[in-house]
Write an enzyme that holds these catalytic residues in place. Structure first.
Site, PDB file in Angstrom:
ATOM      1  N   ASN A   7       5.274   3.517  15.194  1.00  0.00           N
ATOM      2  CA  ASN A   7       4.137   3.386  14.284  1.00  0.00           C
ATOM      3  C   ASN A   7       3.177   2.335  14.843  1.00  0.00           C
ATOM      4  OD1 ASN A   7       2.441   2.534  12.087  1.00  0.00           O
ATOM      5  ND2 ASN A   7       3.852   3.506  10.673  1.00  0.00           N
ATOM      6  N   ARG A  18     -11.133  -8.159  13.790  1.00  0.00           N
ATOM      7  CA  ARG A  18     -12.302  -8.674  14.503  1.00  0.00           C
ATOM      8  C   ARG A  18     -13.411  -7.648  14.643  1.00  0.00           C
ATOM      9  NH1 ARG A  18     -11.882 -13.208  17.998  1.00  0.00           N
ATOM     10  NH2 ARG A  18     -13.965 -12.653  18.716  1.00  0.00           N
ATOM     11  N   HIS A  43      -0.047   5.855   9.508  1.00  0.00           N
ATOM     12  CA  HIS A  43      -0.177   6.012   8.061  1.00  0.00           C
ATOM     13  C   HIS A  43      -1.587   5.589   7.657  1.00  0.00           C
ATOM     14  CE1 HIS A  43       1.823   5.323   3.852  1.00  0.00           C
ATOM     15  NE2 HIS A  43       0.574   5.736   3.742  1.00  0.00           N
ATOM     16  N   ARG A  45      -4.628   4.948   5.436  1.00  0.00           N
ATOM     17  CA  ARG A  45      -4.802   4.732   4.000  1.00  0.00           C
ATOM     18  C   ARG A  45      -6.261   4.945   3.613  1.00  0.00           C
ATOM     19  NH1 ARG A  45      -0.423   2.123   1.477  1.00  0.00           N
ATOM     20  NH2 ARG A  45       1.248   1.617   2.946  1.00  0.00           N
ATOM     21  N   HIS A  50      -6.308  -0.124   8.260  1.00  0.00           N
ATOM     22  CA  HIS A  50      -5.828  -0.159   9.646  1.00  0.00           C
ATOM     23  C   HIS A  50      -6.215   1.142  10.345  1.00  0.00           C
ATOM     24  CE1 HIS A  50      -2.498   1.644   7.411  1.00  0.00           C
ATOM     25  NE2 HIS A  50      -2.094   0.472   6.962  1.00  0.00           N
ATOM     26  N   GLU A  73       1.596  10.076   8.095  1.00  0.00           N
ATOM     27  CA  GLU A  73       2.106   9.703   6.778  1.00  0.00           C
ATOM     28  C   GLU A  73       0.950   9.493   5.817  1.00  0.00           C
ATOM     29  OE1 GLU A  73       6.043   7.196   8.263  1.00  0.00           O
ATOM     30  OE2 GLU A  73       4.319   6.114   7.445  1.00  0.00           O
ATOM     31  N   THR A 110       2.482  -2.306   1.411  1.00  0.00           N
ATOM     32  CA  THR A 110       3.215  -1.384   2.260  1.00  0.00           C
ATOM     33  C   THR A 110       4.013  -0.441   1.369  1.00  0.00           C
ATOM     34  OG1 THR A 110       4.756  -1.238   4.140  1.00  0.00           O
ATOM     35  CG2 THR A 110       5.244  -2.896   2.452  1.00  0.00           C
ATOM     36  N   HIS A 201      11.391   1.944   7.724  1.00  0.00           N
ATOM     37  CA  HIS A 201      10.900   0.787   7.002  1.00  0.00           C
ATOM     38  C   HIS A 201      11.810  -0.421   7.247  1.00  0.00           C
ATOM     39  CE1 HIS A 201       7.691  -0.525   4.276  1.00  0.00           C
ATOM     40  NE2 HIS A 201       8.520  -1.512   4.017  1.00  0.00           N
ATOM     41  N   ASP A 202      11.253  -1.404   7.932  1.00  0.00           N
ATOM     42  CA  ASP A 202      11.930  -2.678   8.222  1.00  0.00           C
ATOM     43  C   ASP A 202      13.153  -2.536   9.114  1.00  0.00           C
ATOM     44  OD1 ASP A 202      10.026  -4.111   6.860  1.00  0.00           O
ATOM     45  OD2 ASP A 202      11.171  -4.246   5.011  1.00  0.00           O
ATOM     46  N   GLY A 224       7.507   0.390  13.257  1.00  0.00           N
ATOM     47  CA  GLY A 224       6.228  -0.183  13.649  1.00  0.00           C
ATOM     48  C   GLY A 224       6.178  -1.684  13.555  1.00  0.00           C
ATOM     49  N   HIS A 225       6.315  -2.213  12.342  1.00  0.00           N
ATOM     50  CA  HIS A 225       6.080  -3.645  12.109  1.00  0.00           C
ATOM     51  C   HIS A 225       6.961  -4.510  13.004  1.00  0.00           C
ATOM     52  CE1 HIS A 225       4.900  -7.186   9.752  1.00  0.00           C
ATOM     53  NE2 HIS A 225       6.157  -7.553   9.867  1.00  0.00           N
TER      54      HIS A 225
END
Length: 249
Positions: A7, A18, A43, A45, A50, A73, A110, A201-202, A224-225
């Site tokens: 991700n 920026r 994903h 939104r 992002h 997603e 999230t 997720h996580d 991703g994160h």
């Protein structure tokens, strides 16, 4: 082997902080694929915090060139607005291999919960049919322990994606057994109904190996994160390769 879909939302967060085009989301995705990742997840939104619609188009072209999957997603119920044509329209434009439906609201930082089939099932049915008519494999985001996971198959979905946030939190506390058992039980129930199982997720390098070993016939993880955060220290290519080694077991 379990497929790794990276991700790249966080690359877009940094870019958007920026303005301009740096860092380049497509270049980062290409680096992940060159390192061996099996696909790319984004994903987008509605508030374009992002990933933007133009990113989706560019990443769709990149993944087609590499012969890998794009996993898109989003919330199928979020209405179109300026800069966001709606999830189904994005899928119509990008034709991702997989569309993962997530019940997140605009105000959520999230994704943090799966679908409530008792409430959402009949609303989901035509959305799933619309996406499958576009050629997308459809996955539904679900909580571990959801009682009626087999309903996803009856609605026409192909897979579920297990929400692994609670497992990751439990693992960090050193008490993951119950959360892991709930994930495994839900995976088995989904598979018994004919559904494939993804997860995300996580997940990170500390908790991934145990998770992947415990979930029967796990098909894909989207990460991703943690991966992008770890790559700040180790480099993007080396971090992707480290995850692949974990998934190979």
């Amino acid at each position: 082997m379990v497929a790794l879909s990276v991700n790249v939302n966080k690359i877009a967060v940094l870019r958007n902080s920026r303005g301009g085009a740096d860092p380049d989301v497509v270049r980062a995705a290409r680096a992940c694929l060159d390192a061996g990742a099996h696909g790319i997840t984004v994903h987008p939104r509605p508030d374009a915090r992002h990933i933007r619609a133009d990113d989706v188009t560019a990443l769709a072209a990149l993944t087609r060139d590499y012969g890998v999957e794009l996993n898109l997603e989003g919330n199928p119920f979020a209405p179109p607005r300026s800069g966001y044509p709606g999830f189904a329209q994005l899928c119509a434009q990008a034709r991702p291999a997989q569309a993962t439906l997530v019940p997140d609201g605009d105000g959520q930082l999230t994704s943090d919960h799966g679908f409530d089939f008792g409430r959402d099932a009949e609303k989901l049915r035509p959305r799933i049919a619309e996406l499958k008519a576009l050629g997308c494999r459809v996955s539904l985001f679900v909580d571990a322990g959801v009682a009626d996971v087999a309903r996803a198959a009856e609605l026409g979905a192909d897979r579920i994606e297990l929400y692994t946030g609670p497992y990751a939190e439990a693992h960090a506390r050193g008490d993951a057994a119950a959360a892991l058992a709930a994930c495994a039980a839900t995976a088995r129930q989904a598979q018994a109904a004919g559904l494939g199982v993804n997860a995300g997720h996580d997940l990170n390098q500390q908790n991934l190996r145990e998770f992947a070993a415990a979930i029967p016939n796990l098909l894909e993880v989207s990460i991703g994160h943690a991966l992008i955060g770890e790559a700040l220290y180790a480099g993007l290519a080396d971090t992707v390769k480290a995850y692949l080694r974990l998934l190979k077991g």
